[in-house]
Design an enzyme around this catalytic site. Structure first.
Site, PDB file in Angstrom:
ATOM      1  N   GLU A 150       0.914  -1.321   0.065  1.00 52.75           N
ATOM      2  CA  GLU A 150       0.052   0.135  -0.061  1.00 52.75           C
ATOM      3  C   GLU A 150       0.811   1.257  -0.061  1.00 52.75           C
ATOM      4  O   GLU A 150       0.308   2.262  -0.247  1.00 52.75           O
ATOM      5  CB  GLU A 150      -1.027   0.007   1.085  1.00 52.75           C
ATOM      6  CG  GLU A 150      -1.836  -1.124   1.178  1.00 52.75           C
ATOM      7  CD  GLU A 150      -2.727  -1.176  -0.051  1.00 52.75           C
ATOM      8  OE1 GLU A 150      -2.872  -2.217  -0.697  1.00 52.75           O
ATOM      9  OE2 GLU A 150      -3.479  -0.057  -0.355  1.00 52.75           O
ATOM     10  N   ASP A 190      12.392  13.131 -30.886  1.00 48.72           N
ATOM     11  CA  ASP A 190      11.681  12.453 -30.122  1.00 48.72           C
ATOM     12  C   ASP A 190      10.369  13.332 -30.045  1.00 48.72           C
ATOM     13  O   ASP A 190      10.542  14.338 -29.965  1.00 48.72           O
ATOM     14  CB  ASP A 190      12.135  11.802 -28.825  1.00 48.72           C
ATOM     15  CG  ASP A 190      12.756  10.641 -28.862  1.00 48.72           C
ATOM     16  OD1 ASP A 190      12.892  10.133 -30.202  1.00 48.72           O
ATOM     17  OD2 ASP A 190      13.330  10.196 -27.763  1.00 48.72           O
TER      18      ASP A 190
END
Ligand SMILES: CN1CCN(C(=O)c2nonc2N)CC1
Length: 244
Positions: free
Chosen positions: A114, A167
């Protein structure tokens, strides 16, 4: 660029030893050292997690093993800031990748379960970063996303210096469409301009396609980017053609 990663699953990072990041590691343009909190436990079960105070599902990573692993990493990489991967972090993007690529190194803290005890965040985390609004099983994949995006930007890592510049997001636009052999496939042909050998025309076509795709798919990116007169003209041409 020195990458230190605190992780319960060091074997996941074998993937980083392939491709672009693998080449960077092989050539010494980047280094990677993994630190497993389980190696810093002192009980027979090598416990690194426990139930959350206040109840609720799942487990929480305990402070001590993480802190001990982080302290060793910091001693080995004194100039590196500690980055915790979490959905609560700042959203990682190409601008953040560029900023990080200018650093000497970073310590990436990959949580599991968690999450980690907040007292570890308070004492030992410098930055919190998220790779997106979804929940992963752990921070390892997020750490590898950041490592990959940053490593590509390191000088000399990509074969063709321009590749990184081309890119997506390096110039604030989506990529233009790419093609390779064969030049005709099931009736679909490669655009003639790409076979023309006319580099000026190819560059213009690619810029127009990048502008048009960004307009169609990510208009929000266009709002953040000033267009030159030529770019504006090319985009208007694309829109006219698109709208028929
Ligand atoms: C404990 N663990 C929960 C899941 N997690 C993420 O979902 C995440 N990390 O970075 N961007 C994300 N999104 C990492 C940490």
């Amino acid at each position: 660029m020195r990458f230190d990663v605190v992780t319960l699953f060091p074997e996941m990072f074998e993937a980083a030893r392939l491709g672009v990041t693998g080449k960077a590691l092989d050539t010494g343009k980047a280094s990677l050292k993994l630190w497993n909190p389980r190696d810093y436990t002192d009980d027979t079960h090598r416990t690194v997690d426990d139930r959350p105070y206040g109840g609720g599902p799942g487990m929480v990573m305990m402070v001590e093993p993480l802190k001990a692993a982080l302290q060793e990493a910091k001693a080995a990489a004194p100039g590196s800031r500690v980055i915790y991967l979490t959905p609560q972090g700042q959203r990682f993007d190409q601008m953040a990748a560029r900023e990080m690529a200018a650093r000497d190194g970073m310590i990436l803290l990959a949580g599991r379960y968690e999450g980690i005890d907040e007292r570890l965040v308070d004492c030992c985390v410098d930055e919190e970063w998220s790779i997106g609004d979804y929940v992963l099983s752990g921070g390892e994949l997020a750490a590898m996303v950041i490592m990959d995006a940053v490593t590509r930007l390191l000088p000399g890592v990509l074969g063709h210096e321009d590749s990184a510049q081309q890119d997506s997001y390096m110039n604030g636009l989506l990529d233009f469409p790419q093609y390779t052999r064969p030049d005709a496939l099931e009736g679909r042909e490669v655009p003639d301009v790409l076979l023309s050998g006319n580099h000026a025309a190819i560059g213009k076509w690619r810029l127009k396609q990048a502008l048009g795709r960004t307009w169609l798919r990510r208009p929000d990116l266009l709002e953040q980017r000033e267009l030159s007169e030529e770019e504006q003209r090319l985009l208007e041409e694309f829109i006219r053609t698109h709208q028929g």
